[in-house]
Design a protein around this motif. Structure first.
Motif, PDB file in Angstrom:
ATOM      1  N   VAL A 282      -2.977 -28.198  -7.752  1.00 24.20           N
ATOM      2  CA  VAL A 282      -3.782 -29.422  -7.938  1.00 24.20           C
ATOM      3  C   VAL A 282      -3.095 -30.450  -8.845  1.00 24.20           C
ATOM      4  CG1 VAL A 282      -5.978 -28.270  -7.428  1.00 24.20           C
ATOM      5  CG2 VAL A 282      -5.218 -28.415  -9.811  1.00 24.20           C
ATOM      6  N   GLU A 283      -1.773 -30.359  -8.942  1.00 24.36           N
ATOM      7  CA  GLU A 283      -1.007 -31.387  -9.665  1.00 24.36           C
ATOM      8  C   GLU A 283      -1.262 -32.760  -9.034  1.00 24.36           C
ATOM      9  OE1 GLU A 283       0.841 -31.708 -12.220  1.00 24.36           O
ATOM     10  OE2 GLU A 283       1.473 -29.704 -12.810  1.00 24.36           O
ATOM     11  N   GLU A 284      -1.349 -33.792  -9.877  1.00 24.95           N
ATOM     12  CA  GLU A 284      -1.520 -35.165  -9.380  1.00 24.95           C
ATOM     13  C   GLU A 284      -0.368 -35.548  -8.454  1.00 24.95           C
ATOM     14  OE1 GLU A 284      -3.806 -37.925 -10.391  1.00 24.95           O
ATOM     15  OE2 GLU A 284      -5.024 -36.148 -10.817  1.00 24.95           O
ATOM     16  N   ASP A 285       0.849 -35.203  -8.886  1.00 30.53           N
ATOM     17  CA  ASP A 285       2.048 -35.579  -8.137  1.00 30.53           C
ATOM     18  C   ASP A 285       2.299 -34.546  -7.037  1.00 30.53           C
ATOM     19  OD1 ASP A 285       4.546 -36.098  -7.174  1.00 30.53           O
ATOM     20  OD2 ASP A 285       5.563 -36.121  -9.121  1.00 30.53           O
ATOM     21  N   PRO A 286       2.237 -34.962  -5.759  1.00 33.05           N
ATOM     22  CA  PRO A 286       2.418 -34.001  -4.667  1.00 33.05           C
ATOM     23  C   PRO A 286       3.766 -33.273  -4.718  1.00 33.05           C
ATOM     24  CG  PRO A 286       2.021 -36.247  -3.805  1.00 33.05           C
ATOM     25  CD  PRO A 286       1.962 -36.321  -5.300  1.00 33.05           C
ATOM     26  N   GLU A 287       4.779 -33.944  -5.276  1.00 31.33           N
ATOM     27  CA  GLU A 287       6.116 -33.330  -5.364  1.00 31.33           C
ATOM     28  C   GLU A 287       6.121 -32.100  -6.272  1.00 31.33           C
ATOM     29  OE1 GLU A 287       9.027 -34.479  -3.801  1.00 31.33           O
ATOM     30  OE2 GLU A 287       7.593 -35.724  -2.696  1.00 31.33           O
ATOM     31  N   MET A 288       5.150 -32.066  -7.195  1.00 32.81           N
ATOM     32  CA  MET A 288       5.099 -30.964  -8.174  1.00 32.81           C
ATOM     33  C   MET A 288       4.378 -29.735  -7.617  1.00 32.81           C
ATOM     34  SD  MET A 288       6.478 -32.072 -11.032  1.00 32.81           S
ATOM     35  CE  MET A 288       5.738 -31.164 -12.391  1.00 32.81           C
ATOM     36  N   ARG A 289       3.707 -29.898  -6.494  1.00 34.56           N
ATOM     37  CA  ARG A 289       2.933 -28.766  -5.949  1.00 34.56           C
ATOM     38  C   ARG A 289       3.846 -27.775  -5.245  1.00 34.56           C
ATOM     39  NH1 ARG A 289      -1.022 -33.052  -3.190  1.00 34.56           N
ATOM     40  NH2 ARG A 289      -1.575 -34.118  -5.128  1.00 34.56           N
ATOM     41  N   PRO A 290       3.515 -26.496  -5.299  1.00 32.03           N
ATOM     42  CA  PRO A 290       4.345 -25.490  -4.615  1.00 32.03           C
ATOM     43  C   PRO A 290       4.176 -25.583  -3.097  1.00 32.03           C
ATOM     44  CG  PRO A 290       2.349 -24.480  -5.464  1.00 32.03           C
ATOM     45  CD  PRO A 290       2.342 -25.890  -5.973  1.00 32.03           C
ATOM     46  N   SER A 291       5.128 -24.987  -2.377  1.00 31.41           N
ATOM     47  CA  SER A 291       4.961 -24.876  -0.922  1.00 31.41           C
ATOM     48  C   SER A 291       4.124 -23.634  -0.635  1.00 31.41           C
ATOM     49  CB  SER A 291       6.326 -24.721  -0.247  1.00 31.41           C
ATOM     50  OG  SER A 291       6.871 -23.445  -0.589  1.00 31.41           O
TER      51      SER A 291
END
Length: 329
Positions: A282-291
């Motif tokens: 649920v990180e704001e930045d989508p790049e920080m979310r895991p696959s």
């Protein structure tokens, strides 16, 4: 198996003429056809026109953690029908938040809460469905409607993701004004990634965000958006709440937040790991979310380490920090 065409007469017979005793929830009925249990959903013909049928006509798109569309019934009247694989134990939402199915004959089990090992397994099953859609299907597929209501449990409590192939049907839902209602009971908003709310960006990361919220529901037994306890307080979003809990050095914060139905029958260390996975999702930045693949890898280890039926007792003080540095790296 290809998607079959059914007549209204067949579906009437299967559901005893859509008898209320066969109603699972809303417009979905339990039916039996050729000795098989089915879930039959009444819908508008224009919805059926938007279902991406190619996913169901091809055996390569079959995955054990995705509910299969088995048939359709198109009529000249206002109602048409979709026929799905039947999940005997209803939806995850029913189990976590006590929905309609808890009160009727469709729930097979007599105890009405999910054990810790069942919850871990459900987390992994859904992650495997996402890994399949995002990383194995070519081109990758974004579900857009991941929520506890769309996760179904079969007889063995294996989780299966529903409404696959129906992403185009979701667009209309999210355009409607009541979808964005400020009513805290409007849970759907709690699953939406910030980039989707603000810019309508659609990518696998949108599913990962919603999946993170489902993990938080599974851990806490709470709804994605909670009504405020006091009148002057705002609604509590699970995706925000977990950030405060994991920033705290106090392990009791997380313990107090866990679903009380679990009692002490869970591994606190495993709960911390799942909470950190959810927090990363649920990180704001989508790049920080895991696959999805990274999530599957982490959860597979947890499921392997969690013997079926083992009763855990929580140690009084956990010396491990709640937030694991670079939890998803």
């Amino acid at each position: 198996m290809l998607v079959e065409s059914h007549t209204v007469e067949e579906l009437r017979r299967a559901t005893e003429d859509f008898n209320p005793s066969n109603q699972i929830e809303g417009a979905v009925y339990h039916g039996r056809l050729s000795g098989k249990n089915l879930a039959i959903k009444r819908t508008q013909p224009e919805i059926i026109a938007k279902v991406e049928m190619q996913f169901f006509q091809n055996a390569t798109y079959h995955h054990p953690n995705i509910i299969r569309l088995l048939g359709t019934c198109l009529t000249d009247g206002p109602h048409s029908f979709l026929v799905f694989e039947y999940a005997k134990n209803g939806s995850l939402k029913d189990w976590l938040h006590g929905g309609l199915a808890m009160k009727n004959q469709f729930i097979a089990s007599c105890y009405c809460f999910l054990t810790w090992s069942q919850r871990l397994r459900i987390c992994l099953d859904v992650a495997m469905a996402l890994q399949y859609m995002h990383q194995i299907m070519n081109p990758s597929y974004v579900h857009r409607n991941i929520k506890s209501r769309n996760i179904f449990l079969d007889e063995e409590f294996n989780a299966k993701l529903g409404n696959f192939g129906m992403a185009k049907c979701v667009e209309d839902d999210t355009e409607s004004p009541q979808f964005y209602s400020t009513n805290p009971a409007t849970w759907s908003l709690g699953y939406l990634a910030p980039e989707y709310i603000h810019e309508r960006v659609i990518s696998p990361s949108v599913d990962i965000f919603a999946y993170g919220v489902v993990l938080l529901e599974i851990l806490s037994g709470q709804t994605p958006i909670n009504r405020p306890k006091k009148k002057d307080e705002g609604s509590v979003w699970l995706s925000e709440k977990i950030k405060f809990i994991l920033q705290s050095d106090n392990a009791d914060e997380l313990r107090d937040w866990m679903d009380s139905a679990l009692g002490e029958n869970y591994s606190f260390d495993a709960a911390v790991t799942v909470a950190n996975i959810a927090r990363a999702c649920v990180e704001e930045d989508p790049e920080m979310r895991p696959s999805a693949g990274e999530i599957v890898e982490k959860l597979s280890r947890l499921v392997e380490e969690s013997p079926e039926g083992e009763h855990f007792s929580i140690c009084e003080s956990s010396s491990k920090p709640l937030v694991k540095a670079g939890a998803m790296k």
